[in-house]
Design an enzyme around this catalytic site. Sequence first.
Site, short mmCIF file in Angstrom:
data_model
loop_
_atom_site.label_atom_id
_atom_site.label_comp_id
_atom_site.label_asym_id
_atom_site.label_seq_id
_atom_site.Cartn_x
_atom_site.Cartn_y
_atom_site.Cartn_z
N CYS A 1 52.19 68.30 41.17
CA CYS A 1 52.45 69.70 41.49
C CYS A 1 53.28 69.79 42.78
O CYS A 1 54.45 69.43 42.75
CB CYS A 1 51.16 70.49 41.53
SG CYS A 1 51.46 72.21 41.09
N HIS B 1 48.83 69.33 36.35
CA HIS B 1 47.72 68.61 37.01
C HIS B 1 47.03 67.68 36.01
O HIS B 1 46.04 68.08 35.38
CB HIS B 1 46.69 69.60 37.55
CG HIS B 1 47.16 70.38 38.72
ND1 HIS B 1 46.87 70.03 40.02
CD2 HIS B 1 47.92 71.49 38.81
CE1 HIS B 1 47.42 70.89 40.85
NE2 HIS B 1 48.06 71.79 40.13
N GLU C 1 45.09 65.32 36.56
CA GLU C 1 43.74 64.92 36.99
C GLU C 1 42.65 65.75 36.33
O GLU C 1 41.53 65.27 36.15
CB GLU C 1 43.63 65.00 38.52
CG GLU C 1 43.64 66.40 39.15
CD GLU C 1 45.03 66.97 39.40
OE1 GLU C 1 45.99 66.51 38.75
OE2 GLU C 1 45.16 67.88 40.24
#
Length: 538
Positions: free
Chosen positions: A385, A511, A513
């Site tokens: 990001c 993102h 993650e």
Amino acid sequence: MTHNPKYIFVTGGVTSSLGKGIISASLAKLLQARGYTVTIQKFDPYINVDPGTLNPYEHGECYVTEDGAETDLDLGHYERFLNVATSQANNVTTGRIYQSVIDKEREGAYLGKTVQVIPHITDEIKRRMKLLGDSGQYEIIITELGGTVGDIESLPYIEAVRQLKWELKPEDCIVIHLTLLPYLATAHELKTKPTQHSVKMLLESGVQPDVLVCRAEHPINKDIKKKIALFCNVTPSSVIEALDLPTIYDVPMAMLKEKLDKTVLSKLKLSAKNEPDMDSWLNFLTRHKNPKHEVKIGLVGKYVELPDAYKSIAEAFVHAGANRECKVRLEYIHSELITDENAHHKLGHLDGVLVAPGFGDRGIDGKIAAVKFVREHKIPFFGICLGMQTCVIEFARNVMGLKDAHSTEMNAKTKNPVIDMMPDQKKITAKGGTMRLGAYTCEITKDSKAYKAYEKTRVTERHRHRYEFNGKYTKDFEAKGMYVTGVNPDTKLAEIVEIKDHPYFVGVQFHPEYKSTVLTPHPLFVKFVKAAIEYSNS
Ligand code: GLN
């Protein structure tokens, strides 16, 4: 479809930070591994409508679901443990409850009645507590209540649980209370009084807990369990020991050993016939605990004082590390402290650098200096990001010669806005829930590192941002060696950028993650760790 959902409420006593989220996720994991369909939801007693507007220093990371809800980081644990996506319905705050009630009041829905905490707020809490159960998708709904019993702001939630316990059959609704047994080193003793008091506090609100999970630094012997059982009105087998463990991923196995799942199932009058199938979980734990490699990865960000601010990233490294049988040592590095002059000293010993997401211009120069250093020294790089936006800015400045290139988030007047606000964001002034949020499709070029990782050309990934790679510059970037290898097929917005002539240089606008779980480590993290291992060996 099930019409008789079972409800488990998890409350906390004595202190905060006892790990209700992990206990809830571990229990859910065991029940899921026995073949039940389970979901977990979290009710937070603060007045923010969601944690999206909270500073990460206050509350840790803001987690984002597929449907674009900005939620408490515990939802990340739920997904990482269960491997099942959560949604907006899985996280409710006092702010959201009041917002619905006040909206209804303004619509005139209460027909002139005085709108009160009881019954209107508690009714709305109960409605939301049962929403996922009513959907018919789940057999068991675990609800974690944020905060600690005794907090003024928790009272309406406890009252809602009391009412539900009264409305539902005893075998359809149970309460697990998580407490702490402090250890007095001078007396060599675990003390039970705080637990007794916190159960008394629950009883004052009319709620008798069914199971007590007791956090302790030392084993809880039979006598202590009996004493707690006697003074808290539960059976000794309902007193569960929860010791401190090396990793949160050990907790499900510890709870299995303590028979938390069996105790709960017997109270819910559900069969415990199938032993839980934890093979893949154990396989993960074995790989996690017996690494063949070790790498040092720097996480460059400005919230590094509070590691919870980067929770999902840290956990994604645990999953990817286990996959590669590699111990990933994460070094948190404050972006404000990095300069071109000291970059070698700060980053030279690392096998990989991740530049973290973030907002605002504090620390941005350090992030740019970090990218320059790892790009030039061919150290594996992963930008997420704002980390991706930073690598675009760095490349524009130092490779393309656009010295004033910037993001309009940091410099609204730059002549070279290589990162710019999305047109549909420009009209928006309200802050909460207004970013580009949630899952969007990304189409991946075959000749790319991203494709090698995903092994497919179409993926969906979650977003949380207002600014974007400025498509006007795509050709100029590609002419100099930075390629857009992932785009959104509908909007054509850049999702992934890469430098080919580098062992691993990948920046992603989304993102990754948030989607990494124990059983499905994220492919981009796996490849990044692999690149770090190769770098450390070279
Ligand atoms: N601040 C940047 C944006 O809004 C990046 C956001 C992030 O890193 N999550 O676009």
